[in-house]
Scaffold this active site. Structure first.
Site, mmCIF file in Angstrom:
data_model
loop_
_atom_site.group_PDB
_atom_site.id
_atom_site.type_symbol
_atom_site.label_atom_id
_atom_site.label_comp_id
_atom_site.label_asym_id
_atom_site.label_seq_id
_atom_site.Cartn_x
_atom_site.Cartn_y
_atom_site.Cartn_z
ATOM 1 N N HIS A 188 71.559 25.451 75.357
ATOM 2 C CA HIS A 188 71.280 24.156 74.739
ATOM 3 C C HIS A 188 71.690 24.237 73.270
ATOM 4 C CE1 HIS A 188 69.428 20.565 73.363
ATOM 5 N NE2 HIS A 188 68.499 21.196 72.663
ATOM 6 N N CYS B 170 65.010 18.389 75.883
ATOM 7 C CA CYS B 170 66.217 19.214 75.816
ATOM 8 C C CYS B 170 66.373 20.139 77.018
ATOM 9 C CB CYS B 170 66.223 20.012 74.516
ATOM 10 S SG CYS B 170 66.305 18.945 73.075
ATOM 11 N N ASN C 55 72.902 17.984 68.399
ATOM 12 C CA ASN C 55 72.005 18.107 69.545
ATOM 13 C C ASN C 55 71.983 16.784 70.309
ATOM 14 O OD1 ASN C 55 69.885 18.368 71.318
ATOM 15 N ND2 ASN C 55 68.439 19.204 69.818
HETATM 16 N N1 COA Z 1 69.180 18.828 53.576
HETATM 17 C C1 COA Z 1 68.714 19.565 52.553
HETATM 18 N N2 COA Z 1 67.493 20.131 52.567
HETATM 19 C C2 COA Z 1 66.721 19.905 53.652
HETATM 20 C C3 COA Z 1 67.150 19.138 54.740
HETATM 21 C C4 COA Z 1 68.441 18.577 54.667
HETATM 22 N N3 COA Z 1 68.946 17.823 55.661
HETATM 23 N N4 COA Z 1 66.199 19.116 55.663
HETATM 24 C C5 COA Z 1 65.198 19.837 55.192
HETATM 25 N N5 COA Z 1 65.493 20.313 53.966
HETATM 26 C C6 COA Z 1 64.673 21.123 53.098
HETATM 27 C C7 COA Z 1 63.207 20.918 53.385
HETATM 28 O O1 COA Z 1 62.690 19.828 52.651
HETATM 29 C C8 COA Z 1 62.623 22.225 52.945
HETATM 30 O O2 COA Z 1 62.492 22.231 51.554
HETATM 31 P P1 COA Z 1 61.225 22.952 50.862
HETATM 32 O O3 COA Z 1 61.347 24.399 51.235
HETATM 33 O O4 COA Z 1 61.446 22.695 49.411
HETATM 34 O O5 COA Z 1 60.051 22.291 51.422
HETATM 35 C C9 COA Z 1 63.702 23.187 53.334
HETATM 36 O O6 COA Z 1 64.925 22.488 53.371
HETATM 37 C C10 COA Z 1 63.452 23.711 54.729
HETATM 38 O O7 COA Z 1 64.191 24.816 54.822
HETATM 39 P P2 COA Z 1 63.921 25.784 55.983
HETATM 40 O O8 COA Z 1 62.493 25.757 56.389
HETATM 41 O O9 COA Z 1 64.472 27.105 55.598
HETATM 42 O O10 COA Z 1 64.777 25.127 57.115
HETATM 43 P P3 COA Z 1 65.004 25.790 58.461
HETATM 44 O O11 COA Z 1 65.785 27.026 58.279
HETATM 45 O O12 COA Z 1 63.767 25.867 59.279
HETATM 46 O O13 COA Z 1 65.962 24.723 59.170
HETATM 47 C C11 COA Z 1 65.890 23.102 60.927
HETATM 48 C C12 COA Z 1 65.449 23.474 59.495
HETATM 49 C C13 COA Z 1 65.305 21.771 61.317
HETATM 50 C C14 COA Z 1 67.400 23.018 60.924
HETATM 51 C C15 COA Z 1 65.417 24.195 61.888
HETATM 52 O O14 COA Z 1 64.074 24.439 61.662
HETATM 53 C C16 COA Z 1 65.617 23.885 63.347
HETATM 54 O O15 COA Z 1 66.716 23.871 63.812
HETATM 55 N N6 COA Z 1 64.515 23.724 64.107
HETATM 56 C C17 COA Z 1 64.437 23.702 65.530
HETATM 57 C C18 COA Z 1 65.274 22.711 66.228
HETATM 58 C C19 COA Z 1 65.093 22.930 67.709
HETATM 59 O O16 COA Z 1 65.367 23.959 68.232
HETATM 60 N N7 COA Z 1 64.646 21.964 68.422
HETATM 61 C C20 COA Z 1 64.378 22.222 69.802
HETATM 62 C C21 COA Z 1 64.666 21.256 70.716
HETATM 63 S S1 COA Z 1 65.266 19.741 70.174
#
Ligand code: COA
Length: 334
Positions: A255, A114, A285
């Protein structure tokens, strides 16, 4: 004599027509439109149905040439930032070079996920600043749908396909161009964000396919925490060390990985939301394409204008991250 700087003189982009909406994803994995929008800011993303990263890159490059009013034989060098090359070799840059008939250009690929566009931009800028070349094209192109596991709800909601290109040329007066950059990497991030199958560590076997090792893997929570800090740190640092404040910045071009990471970066820099380029809602993304895609869309819309000061910022696999400070010198869109 003023230092010869590199500046972006033209932009162009390409996005595939097919839209994959949050509602579509609801029928594929256990998710909801509401969850995706509130956690990421994404509403839909584009999917390339036929062709590869080089096809999108070539389309973006052609759009850029048209905007600049030059032909492909004027290009000296093509750098393609991508994590989804058409194949291991030849490079996607060679394939793009052939598709646009840039017969006087050499080229190579650069892999920084990225942060790929920023790393490639600064690599290209060196060839301009030394006087080695007059016209360097930097392409960010990623067909993320090719390495996305559409049974993995944690990740398949995040990514989309797109390409964008910029032209770098020298500017010999003090009117602007690329003014400063901070680029970093930390290989300790590998375990949280990678695609392990297919390379020399894990050549393709039935086992690597069965273990889904040819798809992107991300521990979203772990990456989120470092991305928020990393992108905000380098964005704040580049502004401070150039004796500027958030008020001096016309556009933050982040980004587009997660709207919450973008908001945190803007807040840390003291930049109002109206001065942040955001299109994650429409494209998700697109890895190496996100930043130049923003530049191109805002330029085409007449909102990115000559004389404006920009901070570009990225965070991605590696980990890699960085920021670039520049003053926009390209002519305004007609
Ligand atoms: N729909 C519904 N629930 C989902 C899901 C989806 N598509 N994807 C994950 N979940 C669930 C998980 O199973 C988890 O459930 P649990 O708590 O029962 O285990 C929960 O939602 C996770 O929630 P949370 O940890 O609060 O999510 P988050 O706020 O961390 O968001 C991302 C997840 C991936 C959106 C976020 O972490 C993110 O954007 N990460 C970084 C991305 C990034 O910057 N990448 C860098 C370069 S590519």
């Amino acid at each position: 004599m003023p230092k010869r700087r590199a500046t972006i003189t033209a932009v162009g982009h390409y996005v595939p027509e097919k839209i994959l909406s949050n509602r579509d994803l609801e029928t594929m994995v256990n998710t909801t439109d509401e969850w995706i929008r509130t956690r990421t800011g994404i509403e839909e993303r584009r999917i390339l149905e036929q062709g590869a990263s080089s096809d999108m890159g070539a389309m973006a490059l052609k759009n850029m040439l048209q905007n600049r009013g030059i032909t492909a034989d004027a290009i000296d060098l093509i750098i393609v930032a991508t994590v989804t090359p058409d194949m291991f070799f030849p490079s996607t840059a060679c394939l793009v070079q052939e598709k646009v008939h840039a017969k006087n250009a050499w080229g190579f690929d650069l892999s920084a996920a990225c942060s790929g566009f920023l790393f490639a931009l600064m690599t290209g800028a060196q060839f301009i600043e030394t006087g080695a070349h007059k016209r360097v094209v930097v392409v960010g192109t990623d067909k993320m749908s090719a390495i996305t596991d559409y049974t993995d709800r944690n990740n398949c909601i995040l990514f989309g396909d797109a390409a964008a290109a910029v032209l770098l040329e020298p500017v010999e007066d003090d009117s602007g161009g690329i003014l400063d950059h901070i680029l970093r990497c930390d290989g300790a991030g590998e375990r949280y964000l990678h695609m392990r199958g297919g390379g020399s560590l894990h050549p393709p076997t039935h086992e690597t396919v069965d273990k889904r090792m040819h798809y992107l893997y991300q521990d979203g929570k772990a990456v989120f925490k470092v991305a928020v800090v990393g992108m905000a740190d380098v964005s704040a640092e580049i502004v401070q060390r150039n004796s500027l404040t958030g008020k001096d910045i016309d556009w933050l071009v982040p980004h587009q990985a997660n709207l919450r990471i973008i908001d945190a970066t803007a807040e840390r820099m003291g930049i109002e939301k109206s001065k942040v380029m955001i299109n994650i809602n429409r494209y998700g993304n697109t890895t190496a394409a996100t930043i130049p895609l923003c530049l191109s869309e805002w330029w085409h819309a007449g909102k990115l204008r000559k004389g404006q000061t920009l901070v570009l910022a990225a965070f991605g696999a590696g980990y890699t991250w960085g920021s670039v400070l520049l003053r926009w010198t390209a002519e305004n869109a007609a």
